[in-house]
Design a protein around this motif. Structure first.
Motif, PDB file in Angstrom:
ATOM      1  N   TRP A 204      38.650  38.992  69.725  1.00 19.60           N
ATOM      2  CA  TRP A 204      39.720  37.997  69.766  1.00 19.60           C
ATOM      3  C   TRP A 204      40.782  38.300  68.710  1.00 19.60           C
ATOM      4  O   TRP A 204      41.978  38.298  68.992  1.00 19.60           O
ATOM      5  CB  TRP A 204      39.131  36.606  69.531  1.00 19.60           C
ATOM      6  CG  TRP A 204      40.166  35.540  69.387  1.00 19.60           C
ATOM      7  CD1 TRP A 204      40.821  34.883  70.390  1.00 19.60           C
ATOM      8  CD2 TRP A 204      40.693  35.025  68.160  1.00 19.60           C
ATOM      9  NE1 TRP A 204      41.717  33.983  69.861  1.00 19.60           N
ATOM     10  CE2 TRP A 204      41.661  34.054  68.495  1.00 19.60           C
ATOM     11  CE3 TRP A 204      40.431  35.284  66.812  1.00 19.60           C
ATOM     12  CZ2 TRP A 204      42.374  33.352  67.533  1.00 19.60           C
ATOM     13  CZ3 TRP A 204      41.135  34.579  65.849  1.00 19.60           C
ATOM     14  CH2 TRP A 204      42.092  33.629  66.211  1.00 19.60           C
ATOM     15  N   TRP A 205      40.351  38.605  67.482  1.00 18.90           N
ATOM     16  CA  TRP A 205      41.293  38.854  66.390  1.00 18.90           C
ATOM     17  C   TRP A 205      42.146  40.080  66.658  1.00 18.90           C
ATOM     18  O   TRP A 205      43.359  40.070  66.452  1.00 18.90           O
ATOM     19  CB  TRP A 205      40.528  39.006  65.077  1.00 18.90           C
ATOM     20  CG  TRP A 205      41.413  39.260  63.885  1.00 18.90           C
ATOM     21  CD1 TRP A 205      41.645  40.451  63.255  1.00 18.90           C
ATOM     22  CD2 TRP A 205      42.207  38.297  63.196  1.00 18.90           C
ATOM     23  NE1 TRP A 205      42.511  40.293  62.211  1.00 18.90           N
ATOM     24  CE2 TRP A 205      42.880  38.973  62.148  1.00 18.90           C
ATOM     25  CE3 TRP A 205      42.412  36.924  63.351  1.00 18.90           C
ATOM     26  CZ2 TRP A 205      43.739  38.328  61.269  1.00 18.90           C
ATOM     27  CZ3 TRP A 205      43.266  36.277  62.470  1.00 18.90           C
ATOM     28  CH2 TRP A 205      43.932  36.981  61.440  1.00 18.90           C
TER      29      TRP A 205
ATOM     30  N   LEU B 296      45.189  39.665  68.959  1.00 20.98           N
ATOM     31  CA  LEU B 296      46.333  38.838  68.562  1.00 20.98           C
ATOM     32  C   LEU B 296      47.488  39.690  68.062  1.00 20.98           C
ATOM     33  O   LEU B 296      47.292  40.758  67.480  1.00 20.98           O
ATOM     34  CB  LEU B 296      45.917  37.883  67.432  1.00 20.98           C
ATOM     35  CG  LEU B 296      44.882  36.803  67.753  1.00 20.98           C
ATOM     36  CD1 LEU B 296      44.637  35.953  66.516  1.00 20.98           C
ATOM     37  CD2 LEU B 296      45.320  35.941  68.917  1.00 20.98           C
TER      38      LEU B 296
ATOM     39  N   ALA C 241      52.446  37.587  64.889  1.00 15.08           N
ATOM     40  CA  ALA C 241      52.882  36.190  64.824  1.00 15.08           C
ATOM     41  C   ALA C 241      51.724  35.252  65.117  1.00 15.08           C
ATOM     42  O   ALA C 241      51.595  34.183  64.495  1.00 15.08           O
ATOM     43  CB  ALA C 241      54.020  35.948  65.809  1.00 15.08           C
ATOM     44  N   GLU C 242      50.854  35.623  66.058  1.00 14.18           N
ATOM     45  CA  GLU C 242      49.711  34.780  66.408  1.00 14.18           C
ATOM     46  C   GLU C 242      48.709  34.718  65.261  1.00 14.18           C
ATOM     47  O   GLU C 242      48.140  33.658  64.974  1.00 14.18           O
ATOM     48  CB  GLU C 242      49.034  35.331  67.660  1.00 14.18           C
ATOM     49  CG  GLU C 242      49.885  35.203  68.920  1.00 14.18           C
ATOM     50  CD  GLU C 242      49.270  35.929  70.094  1.00 14.18           C
ATOM     51  OE1 GLU C 242      49.193  35.341  71.178  1.00 14.18           O
ATOM     52  OE2 GLU C 242      48.859  37.106  69.917  1.00 14.18           O
ATOM     53  N   ARG C 243      48.508  35.834  64.594  1.00 21.29           N
ATOM     54  CA  ARG C 243      47.606  35.833  63.435  1.00 21.29           C
ATOM     55  C   ARG C 243      48.155  34.942  62.330  1.00 21.29           C
ATOM     56  O   ARG C 243      47.412  34.185  61.689  1.00 21.29           O
ATOM     57  CB  ARG C 243      47.420  37.256  62.922  1.00 21.29           C
ATOM     58  CG  ARG C 243      46.630  38.157  63.854  1.00 21.29           C
ATOM     59  CD  ARG C 243      46.418  39.544  63.251  1.00 21.29           C
ATOM     60  NE  ARG C 243      45.670  40.417  64.139  1.00 21.29           N
ATOM     61  CZ  ARG C 243      45.312  41.658  63.851  1.00 21.29           C
ATOM     62  NH1 ARG C 243      45.643  42.178  62.680  1.00 21.29           N
ATOM     63  NH2 ARG C 243      44.617  42.378  64.721  1.00 21.29           N
TER      64      ARG C 243
ATOM     65  N   ALA D  13      50.138  32.383  62.683  1.00 21.90           N
ATOM     66  CA  ALA D  13      50.042  30.989  63.106  1.00 21.90           C
ATOM     67  C   ALA D  13      48.615  30.466  62.938  1.00 21.90           C
ATOM     68  O   ALA D  13      48.408  29.324  62.501  1.00 21.90           O
ATOM     69  CB  ALA D  13      50.478  30.855  64.562  1.00 21.90           C
ATOM     70  N   PHE D  14      47.638  31.295  63.270  1.00 20.90           N
ATOM     71  CA  PHE D  14      46.235  30.896  63.132  1.00 20.90           C
ATOM     72  C   PHE D  14      45.895  30.647  61.668  1.00 20.90           C
ATOM     73  O   PHE D  14      45.288  29.629  61.315  1.00 20.90           O
ATOM     74  CB  PHE D  14      45.338  31.990  63.712  1.00 20.90           C
ATOM     75  CG  PHE D  14      43.873  31.652  63.683  1.00 20.90           C
ATOM     76  CD1 PHE D  14      43.338  30.754  64.580  1.00 20.90           C
ATOM     77  CD2 PHE D  14      43.028  32.258  62.756  1.00 20.90           C
ATOM     78  CE1 PHE D  14      41.976  30.449  64.562  1.00 20.90           C
ATOM     79  CE2 PHE D  14      41.683  31.962  62.722  1.00 20.90           C
ATOM     80  CZ  PHE D  14      41.148  31.053  63.634  1.00 20.90           C
TER      81      PHE D  14
END
Length: 248
Positions: A146-147, A150, A153-155, A157-158
């Motif tokens: 999953w990581w 990403l 930007a998604e990392r 945001a998480f």
């Protein structure tokens, strides 16, 4: 066997005044106090001091260290945890040193840089073995896939959501709220939702993770930077939420 406060201070590279302060705040009580007023420490106190110094090197405050020690009554188990942490840090730092040496050599020689060499020791997989031991190989593999899937930007945001949660916990604690209050339990709900992105959230998982937030300084300091005792506050909030809202 016992040692005087002066001898312990000298060997630990600290001062008698610091050790007396540890005693005054209930962190390191001397084994006995002589007729001359001097404080003496036995082997049990020596081991406790070693644990205090290890936690101080990790950046924990004295109140946070006290919480950790009170939550770890089994000294042998705690020392094993410290040892695993130090060995992990040694391995990670060793990889970073080798990485920098390689980068320096290739740069000086005008050679092409390889990303896997330049960034070795800085990746999130440094704790792969520990995660696998705690929750199983499939749990780590699922989280890792999953990581890696990403984008940048998604990392961000998480991670940003977690930072916002940690800050909100700290503010709630500073405002005098209790871990079971509705507003704090809503934070626990958000926290579990954040966790559910990468794994199945069960009562056992959340309570175990919550305990680790306090027992493992690497996690605790992420919360205590928003105020001493925040990690304990988070643990209590998640434990209450898990017991009342989650099932196994």
């Amino acid at each position: 066997m016992e040692w005087s406060i002066q001898e312990i201070a000298r060997r630990a590279g600290t001062t008698s005044r610091t050790l007396r302060h540890y005693g005054d705040v209930g962190l390191l009580v001397p084994s006995r106090t002589g007729a001359n007023g001097y404080r003496y420490y036995d082997q049990e106190a020596l081991v406790r001091l070693q644990r205090i110094l290890l936690l101080r090197e990790l950046g924990l405050s004295l109140p946070a260290i006290k919480d950790v020690l009170e939550g770890q009554r089994d000294t042998t188990a705690a020392l094993r945890a410290h040892l695993r942490l130090l060995e992990g840090e040694r391995e990670r730092i060793g990889r970073q040193i080798a990485s920098v040496r390689t980068t320096l050599h290739r740069t000086e020689q005008g050679e092409e840089l390889m990303a896997e060499e330049v960034l070795d020791g800085f990746d999130h997989t440094a704790y792969a073995q520990e995660v696998t031991e705690r929750w199983g190989r499939e749990a780590y593999a699922r989280s890792d896939r999953w990581w890696r899937g990403l984008g940048e930007a998604e990392r961000a945001a998480f991670q940003g959501e977690h930072d916002a949660l940690a800050r909100a916990y700290g503010e709630a604690r500073a405002a005098g709220l209790e871990a079971g209050d509705d507003a704090v339990q809503d934070l626990a709900r958000r926290h579990c939702a954040w966790l559910s992105v990468t794994t199945e959230v069960t009562r056992a998982y959340v309570t175990g993770l919550a305990e680790m937030y306090v027992a493992d300084p690497r996690f605790g300091r992420n919360y205590d930077r928003y105020g001493d005792g925040t990690a304990v506050f988070v643990r209590d909030a998640l434990t209450i939420y898990a017991r009342h809202r989650l099932s196994d």
